[in-house]
Design a protein around this motif. Structure first.
Motif, PDB file in Angstrom:
ATOM      1  N   ALA A  11       0.834  -1.207   0.000  1.00  0.00           N
ATOM      2  CA  ALA A  11       0.000   0.000   0.000  1.00  0.00           C
ATOM      3  C   ALA A  11       0.864   1.251   0.000  1.00  0.00           C
ATOM      4  O   ALA A  11       0.513   2.266   0.595  1.00  0.00           O
ATOM      5  CB  ALA A  11      -0.926  -0.008   1.214  1.00  0.00           C
ATOM      6  N   ALA A  12       2.015   1.166  -0.683  1.00  0.00           N
ATOM      7  CA  ALA A  12       2.952   2.286  -0.675  1.00  0.00           C
ATOM      8  C   ALA A  12       2.939   3.093  -1.967  1.00  0.00           C
ATOM      9  O   ALA A  12       3.709   4.035  -2.114  1.00  0.00           O
ATOM     10  CB  ALA A  12       4.374   1.781  -0.409  1.00  0.00           C
ATOM     11  N   GLY A  13       2.059   2.728  -2.900  1.00  0.00           N
ATOM     12  CA  GLY A  13       2.018   3.422  -4.183  1.00  0.00           C
ATOM     13  C   GLY A  13       1.409   4.812  -4.077  1.00  0.00           C
ATOM     14  O   GLY A  13       0.820   5.188  -3.063  1.00  0.00           O
ATOM     15  N   SER A  14       1.506   5.555  -5.177  1.00  0.00           N
ATOM     16  CA  SER A  14       1.041   6.940  -5.176  1.00  0.00           C
ATOM     17  C   SER A  14      -0.411   7.107  -5.603  1.00  0.00           C
ATOM     18  O   SER A  14      -0.985   8.176  -5.438  1.00  0.00           O
ATOM     19  CB  SER A  14       1.915   7.775  -6.128  1.00  0.00           C
ATOM     20  OG  SER A  14       1.784   7.321  -7.462  1.00  0.00           O
ATOM     21  N   VAL A  52       2.837  -7.993   7.073  1.00  0.00           N
ATOM     22  CA  VAL A  52       3.548  -6.734   6.875  1.00  0.00           C
ATOM     23  C   VAL A  52       2.763  -5.879   5.888  1.00  0.00           C
ATOM     24  O   VAL A  52       2.352  -6.358   4.830  1.00  0.00           O
ATOM     25  CB  VAL A  52       4.974  -6.964   6.335  1.00  0.00           C
ATOM     26  CG1 VAL A  52       5.657  -5.625   6.064  1.00  0.00           C
ATOM     27  CG2 VAL A  52       5.791  -7.775   7.319  1.00  0.00           C
ATOM     28  N   ILE A  53       2.543  -4.633   6.244  1.00  0.00           N
ATOM     29  CA  ILE A  53       1.825  -3.695   5.379  1.00  0.00           C
ATOM     30  C   ILE A  53       2.775  -2.564   5.023  1.00  0.00           C
ATOM     31  O   ILE A  53       3.325  -1.898   5.902  1.00  0.00           O
ATOM     32  CB  ILE A  53       0.574  -3.135   6.090  1.00  0.00           C
ATOM     33  CG1 ILE A  53      -0.374  -4.276   6.459  1.00  0.00           C
ATOM     34  CG2 ILE A  53      -0.133  -2.106   5.207  1.00  0.00           C
ATOM     35  CD1 ILE A  53      -1.459  -3.887   7.428  1.00  0.00           C
ATOM     36  N   THR A  54       2.997  -2.356   3.727  1.00  0.00           N
ATOM     37  CA  THR A  54       3.859  -1.246   3.316  1.00  0.00           C
ATOM     38  C   THR A  54       3.029   0.022   3.178  1.00  0.00           C
ATOM     39  O   THR A  54       1.856  -0.021   2.831  1.00  0.00           O
ATOM     40  CB  THR A  54       4.583  -1.540   1.988  1.00  0.00           C
ATOM     41  OG1 THR A  54       3.628  -1.621   0.914  1.00  0.00           O
ATOM     42  CG2 THR A  54       5.362  -2.848   2.077  1.00  0.00           C
ATOM     43  N   TYR A  55       3.652   1.154   3.445  1.00  0.00           N
ATOM     44  CA  TYR A  55       2.949   2.437   3.387  1.00  0.00           C
ATOM     45  C   TYR A  55       3.891   3.500   2.837  1.00  0.00           C
ATOM     46  O   TYR A  55       5.124   3.366   2.907  1.00  0.00           O
ATOM     47  CB  TYR A  55       2.456   2.843   4.779  1.00  0.00           C
ATOM     48  CG  TYR A  55       3.570   3.130   5.762  1.00  0.00           C
ATOM     49  CD1 TYR A  55       4.088   4.417   5.904  1.00  0.00           C
ATOM     50  CD2 TYR A  55       4.141   2.114   6.527  1.00  0.00           C
ATOM     51  CE1 TYR A  55       5.119   4.687   6.790  1.00  0.00           C
ATOM     52  CE2 TYR A  55       5.181   2.366   7.399  1.00  0.00           C
ATOM     53  CZ  TYR A  55       5.660   3.657   7.530  1.00  0.00           C
ATOM     54  OH  TYR A  55       6.707   3.911   8.393  1.00  0.00           O
ATOM     55  N   THR A  96       9.277   2.429  -5.756  1.00  0.00           N
ATOM     56  CA  THR A  96       8.708   1.428  -6.658  1.00  0.00           C
ATOM     57  C   THR A  96       8.116   0.291  -5.845  1.00  0.00           C
ATOM     58  O   THR A  96       8.493   0.066  -4.690  1.00  0.00           O
ATOM     59  CB  THR A  96       9.764   0.832  -7.610  1.00  0.00           C
ATOM     60  OG1 THR A  96      10.705   0.048  -6.854  1.00  0.00           O
ATOM     61  CG2 THR A  96      10.492   1.930  -8.378  1.00  0.00           C
ATOM     62  N   ARG A  97       7.200  -0.434  -6.460  1.00  0.00           N
ATOM     63  CA  ARG A  97       6.592  -1.574  -5.787  1.00  0.00           C
ATOM     64  C   ARG A  97       7.652  -2.604  -5.432  1.00  0.00           C
ATOM     65  O   ARG A  97       7.641  -3.189  -4.343  1.00  0.00           O
ATOM     66  CB  ARG A  97       5.525  -2.209  -6.682  1.00  0.00           C
ATOM     67  CG  ARG A  97       4.789  -3.390  -6.054  1.00  0.00           C
ATOM     68  CD  ARG A  97       3.825  -4.021  -7.048  1.00  0.00           C
ATOM     69  NE  ARG A  97       2.945  -5.003  -6.428  1.00  0.00           N
ATOM     70  CZ  ARG A  97       3.273  -6.264  -6.190  1.00  0.00           C
ATOM     71  NH1 ARG A  97       4.497  -6.691  -6.522  1.00  0.00           N
ATOM     72  NH2 ARG A  97       2.415  -7.095  -5.625  1.00  0.00           N
ATOM     73  N   GLN A  98       8.569  -2.841  -6.362  1.00  0.00           N
ATOM     74  CA  GLN A  98       9.609  -3.841  -6.153  1.00  0.00           C
ATOM     75  C   GLN A  98      10.457  -3.520  -4.922  1.00  0.00           C
ATOM     76  O   GLN A  98      10.727  -4.390  -4.083  1.00  0.00           O
ATOM     77  CB  GLN A  98      10.490  -3.929  -7.396  1.00  0.00           C
ATOM     78  CG  GLN A  98      11.574  -4.988  -7.327  1.00  0.00           C
ATOM     79  CD  GLN A  98      12.285  -5.141  -8.658  1.00  0.00           C
ATOM     80  OE1 GLN A  98      11.692  -4.989  -9.714  1.00  0.00           O
ATOM     81  NE2 GLN A  98      13.572  -5.445  -8.614  1.00  0.00           N
ATOM     82  N   LYS A  99      10.855  -2.271  -4.792  1.00  0.00           N
ATOM     83  CA  LYS A  99      11.668  -1.868  -3.646  1.00  0.00           C
ATOM     84  C   LYS A  99      10.861  -1.926  -2.349  1.00  0.00           C
ATOM     85  O   LYS A  99      11.400  -2.272  -1.295  1.00  0.00           O
ATOM     86  CB  LYS A  99      12.211  -0.456  -3.857  1.00  0.00           C
ATOM     87  CG  LYS A  99      13.241  -0.351  -4.969  1.00  0.00           C
ATOM     88  CD  LYS A  99      13.667   1.093  -5.191  1.00  0.00           C
ATOM     89  CE  LYS A  99      14.662   1.223  -6.333  1.00  0.00           C
ATOM     90  NZ  LYS A  99      15.025   2.629  -6.598  1.00  0.00           N
ATOM     91  N   SER A 100       9.575  -1.605  -2.429  1.00  0.00           N
ATOM     92  CA  SER A 100       8.716  -1.671  -1.238  1.00  0.00           C
ATOM     93  C   SER A 100       8.565  -3.108  -0.759  1.00  0.00           C
ATOM     94  O   SER A 100       8.637  -3.394   0.441  1.00  0.00           O
ATOM     95  CB  SER A 100       7.345  -1.065  -1.546  1.00  0.00           C
ATOM     96  OG  SER A 100       7.439   0.312  -1.838  1.00  0.00           O
TER      97      SER A 100
END
Length: 244
Positions: A11-14, A52-55, A96-100
């Motif tokens: 969930a870290a995208g723009s 784990v939830i990315t933000y 980027t999604r990959q890095k997240s």
């Protein structure tokens, strides 16, 4: 031995293609938010013990509010955290999604090695888009089952329209066979240690891609595809909001 399942929800995208002032994962959905609905589906149906939830940078409190916006889920999560040792961790994403995803994978690696190093090779990780709230229990369970059996798995659906490959000028250069193609969805399941290895190789090589099946395919091997669902859409464009 009980399967060791962990999960990452991205969930870290723009949300740039959607427009508007609110991130798509934070939009209202079924008494909560798009993100809380994704969390609910994964936690309820995958039996994961680590989530784990990315933000995005600076939006940690917003991400937490979005997850716990659903009163039913909030109550259930508190019960799972207290009685079934569910651990939820928020990890800051990247550009980027990959890095997240890699940030989340490294957190999982560090935590699992500290707590049960000898069992690290046994863990399976599910990676799910935080803007894909309509995934079914059937898909989740099928992905888990096939990931445990084959090491990797992803849902996919057959394209309806005839598919063509075009060049940079917009001319058709290849006529693809529709019966050999699928549109890939999430969640995608992988052996955790092998996926981390593939991400580290991709980072070293400067290899960038849009999802984890491509990284796995380049460095590990084939990915088993299970039946997806047309309803399992990713909220991307304004028209998709009509589904909420």
């Amino acid at each position: 031995m009980k399967n060791r399942i962990c999960a990452i929800i991205t969930a870290a995208g723009s949300s740039s293609r959607l427009g508007g002032k609110i991130k798509k994962e934070f939009l209202s959905c079924k008494g909560g938010t798009v993100l809380s609905e994704c969390v609910k589906k994964i936690v309820y149906h995958s039996e994961c013990s680590l989530l784990v939830i990315t933000y995005p940078k600076g939006l940690l409190s917003d991400a937490k509010d979005a997850v716990f916006a659903d009163k039913e889920l909030s109550s259930k999560l508190n019960d799972l955290i207290s009685n079934q040792n569910l651990l939820i961790q928020f990890v800051e994403g990247s550009d980027t999604r990959q890095k997240s995803v890699y940030n989340a994978l490294k957190w999982l690696e560090d935590f699992i090695i500290k707590t049960e190093k000898n069992n690290f090779p046994l863990w399976t990780v599910l990676i799910h888009d935080g803007a894909r709230p309509f995934v079914s229990e059937k898909i989740i369970k099928e992905v888990v089952d096939k990931a445990l059996k084959f090491g990797s798995s992803s849902p996919g659906i057959k394209p309806v329209d005839t598919q063509k490959l075009i060049d940079s000028d917009g001319f058709i250069v290849n006529h693809l066979k529709r019966d050999q193609m699928v549109s890939i969805q999430t969640p995608q399941g992988f052996n955790l240690s092998s996926l981390i290895s593939s991400h580290e190789k991709a980072l070293k090589d400067g290899f960038e891609c849009t999802d984890d099946t491509e990284i796995w395919g380049k460095y590990i091997g084939k990915v088993k595809v299970v039946h997806g669902d047309e309803k399992n859409i990713k909220i991307t464009y304004p028209k998709d909001l009509l589904s909420l």
